[in-house]
Design an enzyme around this catalytic site. Structure first.
Site, short mmCIF file in Angstrom:
data_model
loop_
_atom_site.label_atom_id
_atom_site.label_comp_id
_atom_site.label_asym_id
_atom_site.label_seq_id
_atom_site.Cartn_x
_atom_site.Cartn_y
_atom_site.Cartn_z
N SER A 132 0.85 -1.19 0.00
CA SER A 132 0.00 0.00 0.00
C SER A 132 0.88 1.24 0.00
O SER A 132 2.04 1.18 0.41
CB SER A 132 -0.88 0.01 1.26
OG SER A 132 -1.53 1.25 1.42
N TYR A 145 -2.04 -0.49 10.65
CA TYR A 145 -2.09 -1.02 9.28
C TYR A 145 -0.82 -0.64 8.52
O TYR A 145 -0.21 -1.48 7.84
CB TYR A 145 -3.32 -0.48 8.56
CG TYR A 145 -3.47 -0.95 7.13
CD1 TYR A 145 -3.82 -2.27 6.84
CD2 TYR A 145 -3.26 -0.08 6.07
CE1 TYR A 145 -3.97 -2.70 5.54
CE2 TYR A 145 -3.41 -0.51 4.76
CZ TYR A 145 -3.76 -1.82 4.49
OH TYR A 145 -3.89 -2.24 3.19
#
Length: 283
Positions: A132, A145
Site C-alpha cells: 500500500s 495497518y
C-alpha cells in the site's frame, strides 16, 4: 505449458479483478478466499476455487500442494488478502493489532515459505506482495495497518535479493486508495474501537472525511491494480515496486521529506478539518 497463479483474498475488489485478469490472459488461476461461497462466480468463469485462510497453515499447505500435484509447478503467488483496523495507535486493541499482522505479514510469509521451495527447484517464479502507499508513508489513524505494510515491504526487499540467484522475482504492488469494499469495511471497524478520549480530534476529522461523497480522494478502480499485478508477472525482469494511482506515485516523493515537515502537514490538515469552517462546509 500453461502458467499457474495462486491468488489470495479473491472475494471482492483487487483479488477478484486480479483473478479475472490472469484468467483472461490464459493463466491457470487458483482463486482463494476464506469463504468459498464468495468466489463461486469465479469458478463459473473458469477459475479453480479453494478455501484458504492465510492464517491457517493447513489451508496453505493443502492449496499449494494441490497446484503442484495437478500442474507440477507454481509460477506466480499473489499475496493480496489484507485486513485493516483504523484508529489511533493507543486505541486499537492489541488483539486487533495481532489480527492485522497475522493477515498482512505472517499470512504472506506463510505462503512464501510454502511456495518458494517449488519455485527455487524449478528456477522460475514471481511473488507479488500487495502492499500500500501507506506502507511507504504512515499517516495518523492508520498506524497499525501502516506498520504491517512497512513490515511486508522490509521482508520483500530482503527476500528479493535472497532469491535472485534462483531467478525468482519478488514484486511489491503499492496502490493508493482503491474503490473497493475494503475501505467500507475498514470504516465500519472504527466504530468498534474503545476510545481513550484522548484523540477526539482524530475521530472528528475521520468522520468529516467520511461525510464527503465520492469515496476516497484519488481512488482508482481495482482493475487498474489487477492489471499492474498481471503485468509484473508477465515481464522478464519486473521492477521492485509498482505504485498504482496518483496518490501512490506522490508517496514516492512525500516519503523523502523531513519527518518534521510531514508532522506539520498532518497538523495543518487536522486543524483545518476540525475547524468550524470545515464543519459548516462539510455539513
Amino acid at each position: 505449458m500453461t502458467e499457474t497463479v495462486l491468488i489470495t483474498g479473491c472475494s471482492s475488489g483487487i483479488g477478484r479483478e486480479t483473478a479475472l485478469s490472469f484468467l483472461a490472459d490464459g493463466w491457470e488461476v487458483y482463486a482463494t478466499a476464506r469463504n468459498p461461497a464468495d468466489i463461486e462466480t469465479l469458478g463459473d468463469k473458469g477459475c479453480n476455487i479453494a478455501t484458504l485462510d492465510v492464517t491457517e497453515d493447513d489451508d496453505i499447505e493443502r492449496v499449494v500442494g494441490e497446484i503442484v500435484d495437478d500442474h507440477g509447478h507454481i509460477d506466480c503467488l499473489v499475496n493480496n488478502a489484507g485486513y485493516a483496523q483504523p484508529g489511533p495507535v493507543e486505541d486499537v486493541p492489541i488483539e486487533e493489532v495481532q489480527a492485522q499482522f497475522d493477515v498482512n505479514v505472517y499470512g504472506p510469509l506463510r505462503l512464501v515459505r510454502e511456495a518458494l521451495p517449488h519455485m527455487r527447484e524449478r528456477g522460475k517464479g514471481t511473488i507479488v506482495n500487495v502492499s500500500s502507499a501507506v506502507g511507504r508513508v504512515s499517516v495518523p489513524g492508520m498506524g497499525i495497518y501502516s506498520g504491517s505494510k512497512f513490515a511486508l515491504e522490509g521482508i520483500s526487499d530482503a527476500l528479493r535479493s535472497e532469491v535472485d540467484d534462483y531467478d525468482v522475482d519478488v514484486v511489491l504492488v503499492e496502490p493508493g486508495p482503491v474503490d473497493t469494499q475494503f475501505y467500507v469495511r475498514a470504516n465500519g471497524e472504527i466504530e468498534g474501537v474503545e476510545r481513550s478520549g484522548a484523540y477526539e480530534r482524530f475521530y472528528e476529522m475521520y468522520g468529516d472525511r467520511q461525510a464527503i461523497d465520492g469515496g476516497m480522494p484519488g481512488a482508482v478502480h481495482p482493475k487498474e491494480v489487477a492489471d499492474t499485478i498481471l503485468d509484473s508477472a508477465n515481464v522478464q525482469h519486473p521492477k521492485a515496486r509498482y505504485p498504482v494511482g496518483t496518490v501512490a506515485e506522490l508517496t514516492d516523493y512525500v516519503r523523502i521529506l523531513p519527518a518534521e515537515w510531514l508532522d506539520k502537514g498532518y497538523g495543518a490538515i487536522s486543524s483545518l478539518t476540525s475547524s468550524d469552517w470545515a464543519k459548516k462546509f462539510l455539513g
